[in-house]
Design a protein around this motif. Structure first.
Motif, PDB file in Angstrom:
ATOM      1  N   GLN A  47      85.852  -5.103 -21.132  1.00 58.79           N
ATOM      2  CA  GLN A  47      86.956  -5.879 -20.559  1.00 58.79           C
ATOM      3  C   GLN A  47      86.892  -7.341 -21.003  1.00 58.79           C
ATOM      4  O   GLN A  47      87.918  -7.948 -21.329  1.00 58.79           O
ATOM      5  CB  GLN A  47      86.903  -5.785 -19.032  1.00 58.79           C
ATOM      6  CG  GLN A  47      88.153  -6.302 -18.326  1.00 58.79           C
ATOM      7  CD  GLN A  47      88.117  -5.988 -16.836  1.00 58.79           C
ATOM      8  OE1 GLN A  47      87.046  -5.888 -16.236  1.00 58.79           O
ATOM      9  NE2 GLN A  47      89.269  -5.833 -16.236  1.00 58.79           N
ATOM     10  N   ALA A  48      85.694  -7.899 -21.056  1.00 57.53           N
ATOM     11  CA  ALA A  48      85.543  -9.319 -21.401  1.00 57.53           C
ATOM     12  C   ALA A  48      85.822  -9.585 -22.874  1.00 57.53           C
ATOM     13  O   ALA A  48      86.305 -10.663 -23.233  1.00 57.53           O
ATOM     14  CB  ALA A  48      84.144  -9.794 -21.039  1.00 57.53           C
ATOM     15  N   THR A  49      85.510  -8.623 -23.738  1.00 59.27           N
ATOM     16  CA  THR A  49      85.622  -8.855 -25.178  1.00 59.27           C
ATOM     17  C   THR A  49      86.825  -8.192 -25.826  1.00 59.27           C
ATOM     18  O   THR A  49      87.218  -8.566 -26.927  1.00 59.27           O
ATOM     19  CB  THR A  49      84.366  -8.331 -25.898  1.00 59.27           C
ATOM     20  OG1 THR A  49      84.265  -6.907 -25.686  1.00 59.27           O
ATOM     21  CG2 THR A  49      83.116  -9.024 -25.391  1.00 59.27           C
ATOM     22  N   GLY A  50      87.379  -7.169 -25.163  1.00 57.86           N
ATOM     23  CA  GLY A  50      88.471  -6.419 -25.783  1.00 57.86           C
ATOM     24  C   GLY A  50      87.998  -5.409 -26.814  1.00 57.86           C
ATOM     25  O   GLY A  50      88.811  -4.807 -27.521  1.00 57.86           O
ATOM     26  N   LEU A  51      86.686  -5.201 -26.900  1.00 57.44           N
ATOM     27  CA  LEU A  51      86.141  -4.246 -27.859  1.00 57.44           C
ATOM     28  C   LEU A  51      86.218  -2.823 -27.310  1.00 57.44           C
ATOM     29  O   LEU A  51      86.259  -2.600 -26.097  1.00 57.44           O
ATOM     30  CB  LEU A  51      84.681  -4.589 -28.161  1.00 57.44           C
ATOM     31  CG  LEU A  51      84.397  -5.937 -28.827  1.00 57.44           C
ATOM     32  CD1 LEU A  51      82.885  -6.157 -28.913  1.00 57.44           C
ATOM     33  CD2 LEU A  51      85.016  -6.015 -30.209  1.00 57.44           C
ATOM     34  N   SER A  52      86.218  -1.860 -28.227  1.00 53.83           N
ATOM     35  CA  SER A  52      86.213  -0.462 -27.815  1.00 53.83           C
ATOM     36  C   SER A  52      84.857  -0.082 -27.243  1.00 53.83           C
ATOM     37  O   SER A  52      83.844  -0.760 -27.481  1.00 53.83           O
ATOM     38  CB  SER A  52      86.524   0.444 -29.007  1.00 53.83           C
ATOM     39  OG  SER A  52      85.445   0.437 -29.928  1.00 53.83           O
ATOM     40  N   ARG A  53      84.845   1.033 -26.527  1.00 55.56           N
ATOM     41  CA  ARG A  53      83.593   1.516 -25.944  1.00 55.56           C
ATOM     42  C   ARG A  53      82.560   1.786 -27.039  1.00 55.56           C
ATOM     43  O   ARG A  53      81.387   1.460 -26.895  1.00 55.56           O
ATOM     44  CB  ARG A  53      83.878   2.791 -25.144  1.00 55.56           C
ATOM     45  CG  ARG A  53      82.645   3.383 -24.492  1.00 55.56           C
ATOM     46  CD  ARG A  53      83.017   4.583 -23.639  1.00 55.56           C
ATOM     47  NE  ARG A  53      81.848   5.158 -23.001  1.00 55.56           N
ATOM     48  CZ  ARG A  53      81.890   6.188 -22.169  1.00 55.56           C
ATOM     49  NH1 ARG A  53      83.064   6.758 -21.873  1.00 55.56           N
ATOM     50  NH2 ARG A  53      80.787   6.666 -21.621  1.00 55.56           N
ATOM     51  N   ALA A  54      83.010   2.379 -28.153  1.00 57.41           N
ATOM     52  CA  ALA A  54      82.091   2.714 -29.240  1.00 57.41           C
ATOM     53  C   ALA A  54      81.488   1.461 -29.861  1.00 57.41           C
ATOM     54  O   ALA A  54      80.285   1.403 -30.158  1.00 57.41           O
ATOM     55  CB  ALA A  54      82.810   3.536 -30.304  1.00 57.41           C
ATOM     56  N   THR A  55      82.317   0.424 -30.073  1.00 54.26           N
ATOM     57  CA  THR A  55      81.817  -0.812 -30.689  1.00 54.26           C
ATOM     58  C   THR A  55      80.843  -1.531 -29.770  1.00 54.26           C
ATOM     59  O   THR A  55      79.796  -2.021 -30.221  1.00 54.26           O
ATOM     60  CB  THR A  55      82.994  -1.738 -31.047  1.00 54.26           C
ATOM     61  OG1 THR A  55      83.879  -1.048 -31.931  1.00 54.26           O
ATOM     62  CG2 THR A  55      82.505  -2.999 -31.716  1.00 54.26           C
ATOM     63  N   VAL A  56      81.158  -1.584 -28.475  1.00 52.33           N
ATOM     64  CA  VAL A  56      80.225  -2.177 -27.513  1.00 52.33           C
ATOM     65  C   VAL A  56      78.906  -1.420 -27.548  1.00 52.33           C
ATOM     66  O   VAL A  56      77.817  -2.018 -27.574  1.00 52.33           O
ATOM     67  CB  VAL A  56      80.825  -2.179 -26.093  1.00 52.33           C
ATOM     68  CG1 VAL A  56      79.743  -2.482 -25.045  1.00 52.33           C
ATOM     69  CG2 VAL A  56      81.941  -3.210 -25.986  1.00 52.33           C
ATOM     70  N   GLY A  57      78.979  -0.091 -27.585  1.00 51.95           N
ATOM     71  CA  GLY A  57      77.766   0.719 -27.619  1.00 51.95           C
ATOM     72  C   GLY A  57      76.920   0.447 -28.854  1.00 51.95           C
ATOM     73  O   GLY A  57      75.688   0.339 -28.770  1.00 51.95           O
ATOM     74  N   GLN A  58      77.566   0.302 -30.009  1.00 48.61           N
ATOM     75  CA  GLN A  58      76.837   0.034 -31.251  1.00 48.61           C
ATOM     76  C   GLN A  58      76.121  -1.316 -31.186  1.00 48.61           C
ATOM     77  O   GLN A  58      74.966  -1.451 -31.614  1.00 48.61           O
ATOM     78  CB  GLN A  58      77.803   0.050 -32.437  1.00 48.61           C
ATOM     79  CG  GLN A  58      78.344   1.426 -32.777  1.00 48.61           C
ATOM     80  CD  GLN A  58      79.516   1.361 -33.742  1.00 48.61           C
ATOM     81  OE1 GLN A  58      79.952   0.264 -34.129  1.00 48.61           O
ATOM     82  NE2 GLN A  58      80.049   2.521 -34.119  1.00 48.61           N
TER      83      GLN A  58
END
Length: 398
Positions: free
Chosen positions: A29-40
């Motif tokens: 939510q804070a970054t606008g990144l996808s779940r997969a990208t946050v996970g990586q």
């Protein structure tokens, strides 16, 4: 995210460390990144040992479900070394990445002996402290050093220090890094150097007044200096000279160690009070001697400390009017009731009521450890800044 746009691994770490986002969902939510990208990107931080999973947090979805796993900065993967030099005494410590003191040592170390000898001795102290704390030298990620003089933070060198012969322009970072290696056998680590009042202010503000957006600390020991923290960052001026209030002229004819007449430090520092006591037949040679006399309730020392406080308070009226701080902290050898009483007398008399309406005038919370805590925090904030996190992760190969 500001400056990078995509939310790097360093950005995610900063969000977790600051407490602004401590779950995967909150980071998305804070970054606008996808779940997969946050996970990586989190995976890189886990592999480096910089993050760990904590307890379950609140449920992210309003529809309910399993609690989210919280994320925490793992402060067990490294330690920091810190030292705080005064003119005749020093303290050194091993600290955790979250500021806990793990081992500490204080002793005589005279800056007039010169940088090579003093920094060489600090390296020996650090080796002994690491053994005492039960940590290996290769766990050290950096060293922070507080100096009793003006410091150019870009170069880490002191600039024309009035009480430090032989130190002007000396390569402090290089010598201390070599000393660390000589005494521990470990590779050199980053060394950060700043003025002692700056680092005391930084340590005190972060520890006790994190919500204060304008914080001023005045250290009154052998000399007088001030540290200013604005919006969570040390304000240093263009070359490290901010806060050097001990050399403001106050109209007296006393000769200062800087070579000028009438400086505030020449009439109101711990050294100046010690000199006046010695002239009256009282054994006192330094600010620490004055501190001991004040602790013992010596009446003449108390009277002179109160007078010194009034002289400093007169100057601080201008400082408070200019900066409008929320907290003004008095620290150092003279930071007791007589001196504080004198400061308040003149400060509230000379400053406009508007400038002091919301001002707290207090004494140090951390005491002699303030500079150590600030020096440790300086290293951690430098090494774990988002842009530096990327460099360090790449160097680790993760």
């Amino acid at each position: 995210m500001t400056g990078r746009g995509q939310g790097s691994a360093g950005d995610l770490l900063e969000l977790v460390r600051s407490g602004r986002a401590i779950t995967r969902g909150a980071l998305q939510q804070a970054t606008g990144l996808s779940r997969a990208t946050v996970g990586q990107r989190l995976d890189r931080l886990f592999r480096a040992g910089w993050l760990r999973e904590g307890a379950g947090g609140p449920v992210d979805s309003p529809l309910g479900g399993r609690p989210s796993i919280t994320l925490e900065f793992d402060d067990s993967h490294a330690v920091v070394l810190a030292a705080d030099l005064d003119t005749r005494h020093a303290r050194a410590a091993v600290l955790s990445l979250t500021g806990e003191l793990l081992a500490e040592h204080g002793g005589t170390l005279v800056v007039e002996d010169g940088p090579d000898a003093v920094l060489g001795e600090l390296g020996r102290w650090f080796a002994e402290l690491l053994e005492k704390a039960g940590h290996r030298a290769d766990e050290v990620c950096g060293i922070g050093l507080a100096m009793p003089g003006p410091v150019d933070s870009e170069s880490g060198r002191v600039v024309q220090p009035p009480m430090m012969p032989g130190w002007d322009g000396y390569d402090i970072r290089g010598r201390l890094a070599r000393s660390f290696t000589e005494h521990t056998g470990a590779p050199a680590v980053p060394v950060l150097v700043d003025n002692d009042a700056n680092l005391m202010a930084y340590g005190e503000q972060r520890t006790s007044y994190p919500d204060c957006s304008a914080f001023v600390l005045v250290k009154v020991s052998t000399g007088i200096g001030a540290g200013v923290v604005v919006d969570g960052s040390v304000y240093r001026g263009i070359d490290g000279g901010a806060g050097d209030i001990g050399h403001i002229r106050v109209g007296a004819d006393a000769l200062c160690r800087c070579g000028s007449y009438g400086c505030l430090a020449a009439v109101a520092s711990g050294g100046a009070v010690a000199r006046r006591l010695a002239e009256a037949g009282v054994r006192a040679a330094s600010g620490s001697d004055v501190r001991d006399l004040l602790t013992a309730g010596h009446p003449e020392a108390a009277a002179l400390a109160r007078e010194a406080g009034r002289q400093v308070g007169d100057v601080l009226a201008t400082v408070v009017t200019l900066l409008n701080p929320g907290v003004l902290m008095i620290a150092g050898d003279l930071a007791g009731t007589p001196f504080l009483t004198g400061v308040r007398e003149l400060l509230y008399q000379r400053a406009l009521p508007r400038s002091t309406a919301h001002l707290e005038v207090v004494t140090s919370r951390l005491g002699e450890r303030a500079g150590l805590v600030g020096a440790g925090a300086l290293v951690v904030e430098h090494l774990y800044a988002p842009e530096r996190v990327e460099e360090r992760l790449a160097a680790l190969g993760v």
